[in-house]
Design a protein around this motif. Structure first.
Motif, PDB file in Angstrom:
ATOM      1  N   CYS B  20       0.826  -1.216   0.000  1.00 24.63           N
ATOM      2  CA  CYS B  20       0.000   0.000   0.000  1.00 24.63           C
ATOM      3  C   CYS B  20       0.858   1.263   0.000  1.00 24.63           C
ATOM      4  O   CYS B  20       1.808   1.381   0.764  1.00 24.63           O
ATOM      5  CB  CYS B  20      -0.909  -0.016   1.226  1.00 24.63           C
ATOM      6  SG  CYS B  20      -1.817   1.511   1.464  1.00 24.63           S
ATOM      7  N   ASN B  21       0.506   2.230  -0.863  1.00 26.29           N
ATOM      8  CA  ASN B  21       1.255   3.485  -0.890  1.00 26.29           C
ATOM      9  C   ASN B  21       0.484   4.635  -0.241  1.00 26.29           C
ATOM     10  O   ASN B  21       0.887   5.781  -0.324  1.00 26.29           O
ATOM     11  CB  ASN B  21       1.645   3.842  -2.333  1.00 26.29           C
ATOM     12  CG  ASN B  21       0.437   4.173  -3.193  1.00 26.29           C
ATOM     13  OD1 ASN B  21      -0.686   4.266  -2.695  1.00 26.29           O
ATOM     14  ND2 ASN B  21       0.654   4.364  -4.486  1.00 26.29           N
ATOM     15  N   CYS B  23      -2.549   5.920  -1.006  1.00 27.90           N
ATOM     16  CA  CYS B  23      -3.191   6.866  -1.923  1.00 27.90           C
ATOM     17  C   CYS B  23      -4.637   7.183  -1.563  1.00 27.90           C
ATOM     18  O   CYS B  23      -5.231   8.085  -2.118  1.00 27.90           O
ATOM     19  CB  CYS B  23      -3.130   6.341  -3.353  1.00 27.90           C
ATOM     20  SG  CYS B  23      -4.273   4.977  -3.656  1.00 27.90           S
ATOM     21  N   ARG B  24      -5.232   6.439  -0.691  1.00 27.97           N
ATOM     22  CA  ARG B  24      -6.597   6.656  -0.180  1.00 27.97           C
ATOM     23  C   ARG B  24      -7.717   6.277  -1.152  1.00 27.97           C
ATOM     24  O   ARG B  24      -8.892   6.420  -0.799  1.00 27.97           O
ATOM     25  CB  ARG B  24      -6.864   8.118   0.210  1.00 27.97           C
ATOM     26  CG  ARG B  24      -5.850   8.790   1.060  1.00 27.97           C
ATOM     27  CD  ARG B  24      -6.346  10.177   1.444  1.00 27.97           C
ATOM     28  NE  ARG B  24      -7.230  10.056   2.591  1.00 27.97           N
ATOM     29  CZ  ARG B  24      -6.829  10.227   3.833  1.00 27.97           C
ATOM     30  NH1 ARG B  24      -5.588  10.533   4.090  1.00 27.97           N
ATOM     31  NH2 ARG B  24      -7.677  10.087   4.816  1.00 27.97           N
ATOM     32  N   CYS B  26      -9.018   3.600  -2.158  1.00 25.79           N
ATOM     33  CA  CYS B  26      -9.946   2.573  -1.676  1.00 25.79           C
ATOM     34  C   CYS B  26     -10.954   3.140  -0.684  1.00 25.79           C
ATOM     35  O   CYS B  26     -12.101   2.714  -0.653  1.00 25.79           O
ATOM     36  CB  CYS B  26      -9.182   1.400  -1.076  1.00 25.79           C
ATOM     37  SG  CYS B  26      -8.026   1.875   0.218  1.00 25.79           S
ATOM     38  N   CYS B  60      -7.300  -0.147  -6.705  1.00 24.87           N
ATOM     39  CA  CYS B  60      -6.042  -0.003  -5.984  1.00 24.87           C
ATOM     40  C   CYS B  60      -4.892  -0.070  -6.994  1.00 24.87           C
ATOM     41  O   CYS B  60      -4.685  -1.102  -7.619  1.00 24.87           O
ATOM     42  CB  CYS B  60      -5.877  -1.100  -4.946  1.00 24.87           C
ATOM     43  SG  CYS B  60      -4.243  -1.055  -4.193  1.00 24.87           S
ATOM     44  N   GLN B  62      -1.847  -0.297  -6.544  1.00 23.05           N
ATOM     45  CA  GLN B  62      -0.737  -1.127  -6.080  1.00 23.05           C
ATOM     46  C   GLN B  62      -1.106  -2.606  -6.010  1.00 23.05           C
ATOM     47  O   GLN B  62      -0.296  -3.425  -5.610  1.00 23.05           O
ATOM     48  CB  GLN B  62      -0.324  -0.671  -4.670  1.00 23.05           C
ATOM     49  CG  GLN B  62       0.174   0.746  -4.592  1.00 23.05           C
ATOM     50  CD  GLN B  62       1.468   0.915  -5.356  1.00 23.05           C
ATOM     51  OE1 GLN B  62       1.491   1.544  -6.401  1.00 23.05           O
ATOM     52  NE2 GLN B  62       2.541   0.318  -4.861  1.00 23.05           N
TER      53      GLN B  62
HETATM   54  S1  SF4 Z   1      -5.995   2.010  -2.889  1.00 22.77           S
HETATM   55 FE1  SF4 Z   1      -4.385   0.521  -2.487  1.00 22.77          FE
HETATM   56  S2  SF4 Z   1      -2.530   1.734  -2.396  1.00 22.77           S
HETATM   57 FE2  SF4 Z   1      -4.237   3.178  -2.214  1.00 22.77          FE
HETATM   58  S3  SF4 Z   1      -4.571   3.375   0.005  1.00 22.77           S
HETATM   59 FE3  SF4 Z   1      -5.919   1.737  -0.687  1.00 22.77          FE
HETATM   60  S4  SF4 Z   1      -4.738  -0.129  -0.401  1.00 22.77           S
HETATM   61 FE4  SF4 Z   1      -3.297   1.562  -0.309  1.00 22.77          FE
END
Ligand code: SF4
Ligand code: SF4
Lengths: 411, 96
Positions: B20-21, B23-24, B26, B60, B62
Protein backbone atom coordinates in the motif's frame (compact mmCIF):
# COMPACT_ATOMS: atom_id res chain seq x y z
CA UNK A 1 -47.38 -4.78 -22.14
CA UNK A 2 -44.30 -6.05 -23.90
CA UNK A 3 -46.35 -6.77 -26.96
CA UNK A 4 -47.81 -3.29 -26.99
CA UNK A 5 -44.35 -1.97 -26.86
CA UNK A 6 -43.14 -4.22 -29.62
CA UNK A 7 -46.02 -3.07 -31.76
CA UNK A 8 -45.12 0.55 -31.12
CA UNK A 9 -41.49 -0.12 -31.93
CA UNK A 10 -42.23 -1.97 -35.13
CA UNK A 11 -44.39 0.97 -36.11
CA UNK A 12 -41.34 3.10 -35.74
CA UNK A 13 -39.26 0.65 -37.68
CA UNK A 14 -41.76 0.80 -40.52
CA UNK A 15 -41.04 4.42 -41.01
CA UNK A 16 -37.35 3.64 -41.33
CA UNK A 17 -37.57 0.74 -43.74
CA UNK A 18 -35.61 1.08 -46.99
CA UNK A 19 -37.62 2.70 -49.70
CA UNK A 20 -39.24 5.00 -47.24
CA UNK A 21 -36.54 7.53 -46.77
CA UNK A 22 -34.62 7.55 -43.51
CA UNK A 23 -34.90 11.07 -42.24
CA UNK A 24 -32.00 10.87 -39.86
CA UNK A 25 -29.20 12.01 -42.19
CA UNK A 26 -30.84 15.40 -42.36
CA UNK A 27 -30.62 16.04 -38.67
CA UNK A 28 -28.07 18.73 -37.80
CA UNK A 29 -25.82 16.62 -35.59
CA UNK A 30 -25.39 14.09 -38.33
CA UNK A 31 -22.57 16.33 -39.51
CA UNK A 32 -20.45 15.14 -36.57
CA UNK A 33 -20.72 11.39 -36.59
CA UNK A 34 -18.34 10.86 -33.67
CA UNK A 35 -20.47 12.77 -31.28
CA UNK A 36 -23.81 11.43 -32.29
CA UNK A 37 -25.23 9.58 -29.35
CA UNK A 38 -25.07 6.00 -30.40
CA UNK A 39 -27.99 3.72 -30.71
CA UNK A 40 -28.12 1.30 -27.76
CA UNK A 41 -26.43 -1.90 -28.78
CA UNK A 42 -28.60 -4.91 -29.41
CA UNK A 43 -28.18 -7.15 -26.43
CA UNK A 44 -25.89 -10.06 -27.02
CA UNK A 45 -26.31 -12.21 -23.93
CA UNK A 46 -29.62 -13.84 -24.57
CA UNK A 47 -30.24 -14.73 -20.96
CA UNK A 48 -30.77 -11.24 -19.72
CA UNK A 49 -34.36 -10.86 -20.52
CA UNK A 50 -35.15 -8.23 -23.13
CA UNK A 51 -37.29 -9.53 -25.94
CA UNK A 52 -35.41 -8.94 -29.13
CA UNK A 53 -36.66 -6.13 -31.29
CA UNK A 54 -36.95 -3.65 -28.45
CA UNK A 55 -33.76 -1.90 -29.42
CA UNK A 56 -34.81 -0.69 -32.84
CA UNK A 57 -32.86 2.30 -34.13
CA UNK A 58 -34.12 5.36 -32.30
CA UNK A 59 -34.24 8.72 -33.92
CA UNK A 60 -33.51 11.54 -31.57
CA UNK A 61 -36.31 13.75 -32.73
CA UNK A 62 -38.87 11.02 -32.80
CA UNK A 63 -41.77 11.73 -30.54
CA UNK A 64 -42.26 7.99 -30.12
CA UNK A 65 -38.86 7.23 -28.63
CA UNK A 66 -38.96 7.17 -24.84
CA UNK A 67 -36.43 10.00 -24.65
CA UNK A 68 -37.25 12.30 -27.58
CA UNK A 69 -39.08 14.70 -25.30
CA UNK A 70 -36.08 14.96 -22.93
CA UNK A 71 -34.07 16.86 -25.51
CA UNK A 72 -34.05 20.59 -25.86
CA UNK A 73 -32.12 21.60 -28.93
CA UNK A 74 -28.35 21.56 -29.13
CA UNK A 75 -25.31 23.17 -27.60
CA UNK A 76 -22.39 24.14 -29.83
CA UNK A 77 -19.02 22.52 -29.21
CA UNK A 78 -15.69 22.32 -31.06
CA UNK A 79 -16.79 19.01 -32.54
CA UNK A 80 -20.27 20.13 -33.50
CA UNK A 81 -23.65 20.50 -31.81
CA UNK A 82 -24.32 18.31 -28.79
CA UNK A 83 -27.89 17.37 -27.85
CA UNK A 84 -29.07 19.23 -24.81
CA UNK A 85 -31.08 17.56 -22.07
CA UNK A 86 -34.01 19.30 -20.51
CA UNK A 87 -33.66 19.53 -16.72
CA UNK A 88 -37.38 19.24 -16.13
CA UNK A 89 -39.30 16.00 -16.09
CA UNK A 90 -42.56 15.85 -18.00
CA UNK A 91 -45.62 13.70 -17.43
CA UNK A 92 -44.16 11.20 -19.91
CA UNK A 93 -41.01 10.81 -17.82
CA UNK A 94 -43.03 10.18 -14.68
CA UNK A 95 -45.29 7.74 -16.45
CA UNK A 96 -42.38 5.87 -18.04
CA UNK A 97 -40.55 5.76 -14.71
CA UNK A 98 -43.62 4.50 -12.93
CA UNK A 99 -44.06 1.71 -15.45
CA UNK A 100 -40.45 0.62 -15.05
CA UNK A 101 -40.70 0.74 -11.25
CA UNK A 102 -43.89 -1.27 -11.26
CA UNK A 103 -42.14 -3.88 -13.36
CA UNK A 104 -44.50 -3.34 -16.27
CA UNK A 105 -43.31 -3.33 -19.81
CA UNK A 106 -39.67 -3.34 -20.62
CA UNK A 107 -37.06 -3.99 -18.00
CA UNK A 108 -34.47 -2.02 -19.95
CA UNK A 109 -35.13 1.63 -20.38
CA UNK A 110 -32.35 3.13 -22.43
CA UNK A 111 -31.16 6.44 -23.78
CA UNK A 112 -28.70 6.39 -26.67
CA UNK A 113 -25.14 6.35 -25.30
CA UNK A 114 -22.97 9.37 -26.02
CA UNK A 115 -22.38 12.97 -25.07
CA UNK A 116 -25.13 15.29 -23.87
CA UNK A 117 -25.25 18.75 -22.37
CA UNK A 118 -27.20 20.34 -19.55
CA UNK A 119 -27.40 24.11 -19.35
CA UNK A 120 -24.81 25.90 -21.51
CA UNK A 121 -21.54 24.06 -20.92
CA UNK A 122 -18.22 25.25 -22.33
CA UNK A 123 -14.66 23.92 -22.54
CA UNK A 124 -14.14 24.21 -18.77
CA UNK A 125 -17.42 22.72 -17.63
CA UNK A 126 -17.36 19.48 -15.62
CA UNK A 127 -17.94 16.13 -17.33
CA UNK A 128 -20.23 13.71 -15.53
CA UNK A 129 -20.16 10.10 -16.60
CA UNK A 130 -23.25 7.95 -16.17
CA UNK A 131 -25.15 4.93 -17.48
CA UNK A 132 -27.64 5.11 -20.33
CA UNK A 133 -30.46 3.93 -18.07
CA UNK A 134 -33.13 6.53 -18.57
CA UNK A 135 -34.08 6.76 -14.89
CA UNK A 136 -30.43 7.46 -14.02
CA UNK A 137 -30.20 10.15 -16.68
CA UNK A 138 -33.51 11.59 -15.42
CA UNK A 139 -32.16 11.79 -11.87
CA UNK A 140 -28.98 13.44 -13.09
CA UNK A 141 -30.53 16.05 -15.35
CA UNK A 142 -33.08 17.17 -12.77
CA UNK A 143 -30.41 17.61 -10.10
CA UNK A 144 -28.36 19.73 -12.48
CA UNK A 145 -31.07 22.27 -13.30
CA UNK A 146 -28.83 25.18 -12.29
CA UNK A 147 -25.60 23.77 -13.70
CA UNK A 148 -23.73 23.81 -16.97
CA UNK A 149 -22.19 20.41 -17.52
CA UNK A 150 -21.42 17.69 -20.03
CA UNK A 151 -22.94 14.28 -19.48
CA UNK A 152 -21.31 11.24 -20.99
CA UNK A 153 -23.73 8.31 -21.01
CA UNK A 154 -22.02 4.94 -21.33
CA UNK A 155 -23.74 2.10 -23.11
CA UNK A 156 -24.86 -0.16 -20.29
CA UNK A 157 -27.80 -1.62 -22.20
CA UNK A 158 -30.15 0.59 -20.25
CA UNK A 159 -29.11 -0.78 -16.86
CA UNK A 160 -28.26 1.37 -13.84
CA UNK A 161 -24.66 2.15 -12.87
CA UNK A 162 -24.43 -0.25 -9.95
CA UNK A 163 -25.77 -3.33 -11.75
CA UNK A 164 -23.93 -2.45 -14.95
CA UNK A 165 -20.64 -2.11 -13.07
CA UNK A 166 -21.24 -5.57 -11.59
CA UNK A 167 -22.05 -7.00 -15.00
CA UNK A 168 -19.04 -5.41 -16.65
CA UNK A 169 -20.86 -3.01 -18.99
CA UNK A 170 -20.13 0.14 -16.97
CA UNK A 171 -16.46 -0.62 -17.42
CA UNK A 172 -13.03 0.80 -18.18
CA UNK A 173 -13.11 -0.34 -21.81
CA UNK A 174 -16.53 1.15 -22.48
CA UNK A 175 -15.53 4.45 -20.85
CA UNK A 176 -12.33 4.68 -22.91
CA UNK A 177 -14.24 3.81 -26.07
CA UNK A 178 -17.00 6.33 -25.39
CA UNK A 179 -14.47 9.07 -24.56
CA UNK A 180 -12.78 8.59 -27.91
CA UNK A 181 -16.03 8.21 -29.87
CA UNK A 182 -17.38 11.48 -28.50
CA UNK A 183 -14.01 13.26 -28.94
CA UNK A 184 -14.27 14.64 -25.46
CA UNK A 185 -10.61 15.69 -25.53
CA UNK A 186 -11.61 18.36 -28.05
CA UNK A 187 -14.78 19.36 -26.25
CA UNK A 188 -13.17 20.24 -22.93
CA UNK A 189 -9.77 21.67 -22.07
CA UNK A 190 -9.47 20.06 -18.63
CA UNK A 191 -8.76 16.35 -18.13
CA UNK A 192 -11.16 15.35 -15.38
CA UNK A 193 -14.18 13.04 -15.28
CA UNK A 194 -16.64 12.77 -12.44
CA UNK A 195 -17.92 9.22 -12.05
CA UNK A 196 -20.57 7.95 -9.66
CA UNK A 197 -18.90 6.10 -6.80
CA UNK A 198 -20.96 2.97 -7.44
CA UNK A 199 -19.30 2.68 -10.85
CA UNK A 200 -16.01 1.86 -9.12
CA UNK A 201 -16.66 -1.88 -9.18
CA UNK A 202 -16.56 -1.66 -12.99
CA UNK A 203 -14.13 1.14 -13.80
CA UNK A 204 -10.48 1.27 -12.70
CA UNK A 205 -9.70 4.97 -12.36
CA UNK A 206 -5.93 4.60 -12.70
CA UNK A 207 -6.30 2.57 -15.91
CA UNK A 208 -8.51 5.26 -17.45
CA UNK A 209 -5.81 7.80 -16.63
CA UNK A 210 -3.11 5.63 -18.21
CA UNK A 211 -5.10 5.06 -21.36
CA UNK A 212 -6.69 8.46 -21.97
CA UNK A 213 -5.02 11.03 -19.74
CA UNK A 214 -8.34 11.75 -18.09
CA UNK A 215 -8.35 11.62 -14.31
CA UNK A 216 -11.30 9.89 -12.69
CA UNK A 217 -12.82 11.69 -9.73
CA UNK A 218 -15.20 9.60 -7.65
CA UNK A 219 -18.38 11.55 -7.13
CA UNK A 220 -21.14 10.83 -4.64
CA UNK A 221 -23.31 7.71 -4.71
CA UNK A 222 -26.58 9.59 -5.13
CA UNK A 223 -27.37 12.14 -7.85
CA UNK A 224 -29.00 14.42 -5.31
CA UNK A 225 -25.61 15.01 -3.63
CA UNK A 226 -24.06 16.15 -6.91
CA UNK A 227 -24.72 19.90 -6.58
CA UNK A 228 -23.01 19.92 -3.17
CA UNK A 229 -20.20 17.76 -4.50
CA UNK A 230 -19.59 19.99 -7.53
CA UNK A 231 -19.37 23.00 -5.26
CA UNK A 232 -16.68 21.38 -3.15
CA UNK A 233 -15.28 18.15 -4.66
CA UNK A 234 -12.46 17.94 -2.14
CA UNK A 235 -14.75 17.56 0.80
CA UNK A 236 -17.31 14.82 0.65
CA UNK A 237 -19.00 14.02 3.95
CA UNK A 238 -18.84 10.26 4.68
CA UNK A 239 -22.62 9.99 4.34
CA UNK A 240 -22.28 10.81 0.63
CA UNK A 241 -20.04 7.80 0.20
CA UNK A 242 -22.12 5.26 2.08
CA UNK A 243 -24.74 3.03 0.64
CA UNK A 244 -28.20 3.55 2.09
CA UNK A 245 -31.20 1.28 2.20
CA UNK A 246 -34.03 3.38 3.51
CA UNK A 247 -37.63 2.37 4.03
CA UNK A 248 -38.56 4.31 0.91
CA UNK A 249 -35.88 2.57 -1.15
CA UNK A 250 -37.07 -0.80 0.10
CA UNK A 251 -40.71 -0.05 -0.65
CA UNK A 252 -39.91 0.92 -4.24
CA UNK A 253 -38.37 -2.54 -4.67
CA UNK A 254 -41.56 -4.37 -3.71
CA UNK A 255 -43.31 -4.25 -7.11
CA UNK A 256 -40.18 -5.59 -8.76
CA UNK A 257 -40.01 -8.42 -6.24
CA UNK A 258 -43.64 -9.30 -6.84
CA UNK A 259 -43.36 -9.29 -10.60
CA UNK A 260 -40.20 -11.39 -10.37
CA UNK A 261 -41.92 -13.90 -8.08
CA UNK A 262 -45.21 -13.95 -9.93
CA UNK A 263 -44.44 -16.24 -12.83
CA UNK A 264 -42.58 -19.01 -10.97
CA UNK A 265 -45.17 -18.82 -8.18
CA UNK A 266 -48.12 -19.08 -10.56
CA UNK A 267 -46.43 -21.90 -12.39
CA UNK A 268 -45.68 -24.05 -9.35
CA UNK A 269 -49.07 -23.29 -7.88
CA UNK A 270 -50.71 -24.40 -11.11
CA UNK A 271 -48.81 -27.69 -11.03
CA UNK A 272 -49.71 -28.28 -7.41
CA UNK A 273 -53.37 -27.52 -8.13
CA UNK A 274 -53.43 -29.95 -11.00
CA UNK A 275 -51.99 -32.67 -8.81
CA UNK A 276 -54.43 -31.86 -6.03
CA UNK A 277 -57.38 -31.88 -8.41
CA UNK A 278 -56.49 -35.30 -9.81
CA UNK A 279 -55.91 -36.70 -6.33
CA UNK A 280 -59.09 -35.13 -4.97
CA UNK A 281 -61.20 -36.54 -7.81
CA UNK A 282 -59.75 -39.99 -7.24
CA UNK A 283 -60.22 -39.82 -3.49
CA UNK A 284 -63.27 -40.43 -1.34
CA UNK A 285 -63.88 -36.79 -0.33
CA UNK A 286 -66.83 -34.86 -1.79
CA UNK A 287 -65.85 -32.40 -4.52
CA UNK A 288 -66.77 -29.36 -2.46
CA UNK A 289 -64.39 -30.35 0.34
CA UNK A 290 -61.66 -31.01 -2.18
CA UNK A 291 -62.06 -27.53 -3.65
CA UNK A 292 -62.08 -26.01 -0.20
CA UNK A 293 -58.81 -27.70 0.80
CA UNK A 294 -57.29 -26.75 -2.53
CA UNK A 295 -58.19 -23.13 -1.91
CA UNK A 296 -56.49 -23.34 1.47
CA UNK A 297 -53.31 -24.35 -0.35
CA UNK A 298 -53.58 -21.30 -2.61
CA UNK A 299 -54.10 -19.09 0.43
CA UNK A 300 -51.06 -20.55 2.18
CA UNK A 301 -48.89 -19.87 -0.88
CA UNK A 302 -50.19 -16.36 -1.38
CA UNK A 303 -49.62 -15.58 2.29
CA UNK A 304 -46.06 -16.87 1.85
CA UNK A 305 -45.63 -14.68 -1.22
CA UNK A 306 -46.85 -11.59 0.61
CA UNK A 307 -44.64 -12.37 3.56
CA UNK A 308 -41.50 -13.07 1.50
CA UNK A 309 -41.79 -10.54 -1.31
CA UNK A 310 -43.67 -7.68 0.36
CA UNK A 311 -43.27 -7.75 4.13
CA UNK A 312 -39.67 -8.97 4.23
CA UNK A 313 -38.32 -6.08 2.11
CA UNK A 314 -40.29 -3.53 4.09
CA UNK A 315 -39.60 -4.88 7.57
CA UNK A 316 -36.06 -6.08 6.80
CA UNK A 317 -34.07 -4.35 9.56
CA UNK A 318 -36.57 -5.32 12.24
CA UNK A 319 -36.86 -9.02 11.50
CA UNK A 320 -34.59 -11.14 13.70
CA UNK A 321 -31.72 -13.08 12.15
CA UNK A 322 -29.05 -12.17 9.62
CA UNK A 323 -29.60 -14.77 6.92
CA UNK A 324 -32.44 -13.69 4.64
CA UNK A 325 -33.83 -17.21 4.43
CA UNK A 326 -34.15 -17.18 8.20
CA UNK A 327 -35.79 -13.76 8.23
CA UNK A 328 -38.28 -14.95 5.63
CA UNK A 329 -39.00 -18.11 7.59
CA UNK A 330 -39.66 -16.14 10.78
CA UNK A 331 -42.01 -13.80 9.03
CA UNK A 332 -43.65 -16.70 7.21
CA UNK A 333 -44.30 -18.41 10.53
CA UNK A 334 -45.88 -15.26 11.94
CA UNK A 335 -47.96 -14.70 8.81
CA UNK A 336 -49.09 -18.35 8.77
CA UNK A 337 -50.06 -18.10 12.41
CA UNK A 338 -52.18 -15.02 11.81
CA UNK A 339 -53.84 -16.49 8.74
CA UNK A 340 -54.49 -19.76 10.60
CA UNK A 341 -56.46 -17.80 13.14
CA UNK A 342 -58.20 -15.65 10.54
CA UNK A 343 -58.75 -17.85 7.52
CA UNK A 344 -58.63 -21.48 8.45
CA UNK A 345 -59.47 -21.86 12.15
CA UNK A 346 -61.48 -25.03 11.65
CA UNK A 347 -58.58 -27.05 10.24
CA UNK A 348 -57.18 -30.21 11.71
CA UNK A 349 -53.78 -29.91 13.34
CA UNK A 350 -52.09 -31.89 10.56
CA UNK A 351 -53.51 -29.68 7.81
CA UNK A 352 -52.65 -26.51 9.72
CA UNK A 353 -49.06 -27.67 10.09
CA UNK A 354 -48.87 -28.60 6.40
CA UNK A 355 -50.20 -25.21 5.32
CA UNK A 356 -47.86 -23.41 7.71
CA UNK A 357 -44.91 -25.28 6.23
CA UNK A 358 -45.93 -24.26 2.71
CA UNK A 359 -46.14 -20.63 3.80
CA UNK A 360 -42.79 -20.75 5.59
CA UNK A 361 -40.96 -22.33 2.66
CA UNK A 362 -42.42 -19.88 0.13
CA UNK A 363 -41.65 -16.90 2.33
CA UNK A 364 -38.13 -18.08 3.11
CA UNK A 365 -37.28 -18.70 -0.53
CA UNK A 366 -38.59 -15.34 -1.71
CA UNK A 367 -36.88 -13.50 1.14
CA UNK A 368 -33.63 -15.19 0.16
CA UNK A 369 -34.15 -13.98 -3.40
CA UNK A 370 -34.40 -10.46 -2.08
CA UNK A 371 -30.62 -10.58 -1.42
CA UNK A 372 -30.21 -9.71 -5.09
CA UNK A 373 -31.89 -6.36 -4.62
CA UNK A 374 -30.10 -5.26 -1.45
CA UNK A 375 -26.94 -3.18 -1.48
CA UNK A 376 -25.06 -5.07 1.21
CA UNK A 377 -25.21 -8.83 0.68
CA UNK A 378 -21.90 -10.36 -0.34
CA UNK A 379 -21.83 -13.29 -2.78
CA UNK A 380 -19.89 -15.38 -0.28
CA UNK A 381 -22.56 -14.73 2.31
CA UNK A 382 -25.43 -15.53 -0.04
CA UNK A 383 -23.78 -18.76 -1.04
CA UNK A 384 -23.12 -19.63 2.59
CA UNK A 385 -26.75 -19.19 3.56
CA UNK A 386 -28.06 -20.95 0.46
CA UNK A 387 -26.05 -24.05 1.22
CA UNK A 388 -28.26 -24.80 4.19
CA UNK A 389 -31.36 -22.85 3.19
CA UNK A 390 -32.10 -24.49 -0.15
CA UNK A 391 -32.16 -28.08 1.21
CA UNK A 392 -34.14 -26.91 4.25
CA UNK A 393 -36.70 -25.10 2.10
CA UNK A 394 -37.02 -28.07 -0.22
CA UNK A 395 -37.59 -30.41 2.71
CA UNK A 396 -40.15 -28.15 4.38
CA UNK A 397 -42.10 -27.52 1.20
CA UNK A 398 -42.14 -31.22 0.35
CA UNK A 399 -43.50 -32.22 3.74
CA UNK A 400 -46.02 -29.38 3.57
CA UNK A 401 -47.15 -30.38 0.09
CA UNK A 402 -47.53 -34.04 1.05
CA UNK A 403 -49.57 -33.10 4.10
CA UNK A 404 -51.79 -30.81 2.06
CA UNK A 405 -52.29 -33.31 -0.77
CA UNK A 406 -53.15 -35.90 1.83
CA UNK A 407 -55.78 -33.54 3.23
CA UNK A 408 -57.15 -32.92 -0.26
CA UNK A 409 -57.43 -36.66 -0.80
CA UNK A 410 -59.00 -37.49 2.52
CA UNK A 411 -61.18 -34.35 2.64
CA UNK B 1 -31.49 1.01 7.65
CA UNK B 2 -28.30 1.74 9.57
CA UNK B 3 -26.89 -1.64 10.38
CA UNK B 4 -26.07 -3.24 7.07
CA UNK B 5 -23.90 -6.07 8.30
CA UNK B 6 -24.75 -9.35 6.65
CA UNK B 7 -23.30 -12.75 7.59
CA UNK B 8 -20.10 -12.55 9.68
CA UNK B 9 -16.75 -14.00 8.67
CA UNK B 10 -17.42 -14.68 4.99
CA UNK B 11 -15.77 -11.84 3.07
CA UNK B 12 -12.82 -12.77 0.86
CA UNK B 13 -11.25 -9.31 1.26
CA UNK B 14 -7.51 -9.18 2.02
CA UNK B 15 -5.06 -6.29 2.27
CA UNK B 16 -1.31 -6.53 1.83
CA UNK B 17 -0.18 -3.49 3.79
CA UNK B 18 3.38 -3.76 2.52
CA UNK B 19 2.25 -2.89 -1.01
CA UNK B 20 0.00 0.00 0.00
CA UNK B 21 1.26 3.49 -0.89
CA UNK B 22 -1.40 5.32 1.07
CA UNK B 23 -3.19 6.87 -1.92
CA UNK B 24 -6.60 6.66 -0.18
CA UNK B 25 -8.47 5.64 -3.34
CA UNK B 26 -9.95 2.57 -1.68
CA UNK B 27 -11.44 4.69 1.10
CA UNK B 28 -13.19 6.80 -1.53
CA UNK B 29 -14.72 3.99 -3.55
CA UNK B 30 -15.90 1.59 -0.83
CA UNK B 31 -19.66 2.03 -0.42
CA UNK B 32 -19.60 0.57 3.09
CA UNK B 33 -16.62 2.45 4.55
CA UNK B 34 -14.81 -0.83 5.23
CA UNK B 35 -11.42 0.69 4.49
CA UNK B 36 -9.84 3.37 6.63
CA UNK B 37 -6.47 5.10 6.80
CA UNK B 38 -4.10 4.58 9.71
CA UNK B 39 -0.39 5.50 9.92
CA UNK B 40 -0.26 6.41 6.26
CA UNK B 41 -1.67 3.20 4.88
CA UNK B 42 -5.03 1.54 4.45
CA UNK B 43 -6.51 -0.77 7.09
CA UNK B 44 -9.57 -2.99 7.03
CA UNK B 45 -12.12 -1.73 9.53
CA UNK B 46 -15.29 -3.74 9.83
CA UNK B 47 -14.66 -6.62 7.45
CA UNK B 48 -18.15 -8.04 7.95
CA UNK B 49 -19.60 -4.94 6.28
CA UNK B 50 -17.83 -5.83 3.03
CA UNK B 51 -20.19 -6.87 0.25
CA UNK B 52 -17.41 -8.03 -2.09
CA UNK B 53 -18.26 -5.51 -4.78
CA UNK B 54 -14.62 -5.43 -5.87
CA UNK B 55 -14.42 -1.64 -6.21
CA UNK B 56 -11.44 -1.29 -3.87
CA UNK B 57 -9.38 -4.08 -5.45
CA UNK B 58 -10.10 -2.86 -8.98
CA UNK B 59 -9.10 0.68 -8.12
CA UNK B 60 -6.04 0.00 -5.98
CA UNK B 61 -3.09 1.03 -8.17
CA UNK B 62 -0.74 -1.13 -6.08
CA UNK B 63 -2.83 -4.29 -6.18
CA UNK B 64 -2.60 -4.32 -2.42
CA UNK B 65 -6.25 -5.27 -2.02
CA UNK B 66 -7.73 -8.52 -3.16
CA UNK B 67 -11.30 -9.79 -3.11
CA UNK B 68 -13.33 -12.30 -5.09
CA UNK B 69 -15.95 -9.96 -6.51
CA UNK B 70 -19.46 -10.89 -7.45
CA UNK B 71 -23.12 -10.16 -7.02
CA UNK B 72 -24.78 -11.20 -3.78
CA UNK B 73 -27.92 -12.46 -5.45
CA UNK B 74 -29.57 -15.78 -4.63
CA UNK B 75 -31.10 -16.16 -8.10
CA UNK B 76 -27.65 -15.74 -9.59
CA UNK B 77 -26.00 -18.19 -7.22
CA UNK B 78 -28.71 -20.77 -7.95
CA UNK B 79 -27.95 -20.47 -11.64
CA UNK B 80 -24.23 -20.90 -11.09
CA UNK B 81 -25.04 -24.14 -9.26
CA UNK B 82 -27.25 -25.56 -11.97
CA UNK B 83 -26.04 -23.99 -15.19
CA UNK B 84 -22.44 -23.12 -14.36
CA UNK B 85 -20.72 -19.77 -13.98
CA UNK B 86 -20.83 -18.73 -17.63
CA UNK B 87 -24.53 -19.26 -18.27
CA UNK B 88 -25.65 -17.61 -15.07
CA UNK B 89 -27.11 -14.14 -14.98
CA UNK B 90 -29.52 -12.12 -12.95
CA UNK B 91 -32.09 -12.16 -15.72
CA UNK B 92 -35.49 -10.89 -14.85
CA UNK B 93 -35.16 -11.26 -11.11
CA UNK B 94 -35.06 -8.27 -8.85
CA UNK B 95 -31.27 -8.07 -8.92
CA UNK B 96 -30.91 -5.51 -11.58
S1 SF4 C 1 -6.00 2.01 -2.89
FE1 SF4 C 1 -4.38 0.52 -2.49
S2 SF4 C 1 -2.53 1.73 -2.40
FE2 SF4 C 1 -4.24 3.18 -2.21
S3 SF4 C 1 -4.57 3.37 0.01
FE3 SF4 C 1 -5.92 1.74 -0.69
S4 SF4 C 1 -4.74 -0.13 -0.40
FE4 SF4 C 1 -3.30 1.56 -0.31
S1 SF4 D 1 -15.09 -5.16 -1.90
FE1 SF4 D 1 -16.45 -3.38 -1.96
S2 SF4 D 1 -17.48 -3.40 0.03
FE2 SF4 D 1 -15.70 -4.73 0.21
S3 SF4 D 1 -14.10 -3.41 1.01
FE3 SF4 D 1 -13.89 -3.41 -1.20
S4 SF4 D 1 -15.06 -1.65 -1.87
FE4 SF4 D 1 -15.69 -2.08 0.23
Amino acid sequence: MKNDHKAAMSGERLRLTPGIKDTRPHLPYRAVPGILPEVPREKTDACCGTPSGLMTPPSLTSGDAPYGHCLQGHVPSPVGPVPRLSTRLTARDYWGGLKVRLGLGRDRYAMPAGLYAVGRPGPRSPVLVTANYKLTVDALRTELSTHDAWILALDTNGINVWCAAGKGTFATDELVHRLKASRLDQVVTHRKLVLPQLGASGVAGHRVKQRTGFQVIWGPIRARDLPAFLKNPQKTPPSMRRMSFTLKERITLVPVEISAAFRPAAWSLGMAMLMALLLGMAGPAPFKTVLHTMLLGVTATVVGLLSGAVLTPILLPWIPGRAFALKGAFLGLAAAFISLLAVYPDMTVETSIALTMMTIATSSFLAMNFTGATPFTSPSGVEREMRWAIPAQALVVTIGLIGWLQAVWAG
Amino acid sequence: MRNMTYLPGVSTLTLDTSRCNGCRTCTLVCPHAVLKMANGHAVIGNRDDCMECGACALNCPQEALRVTPGVGCAAYVLQTWFKGKEAACCGESGCC
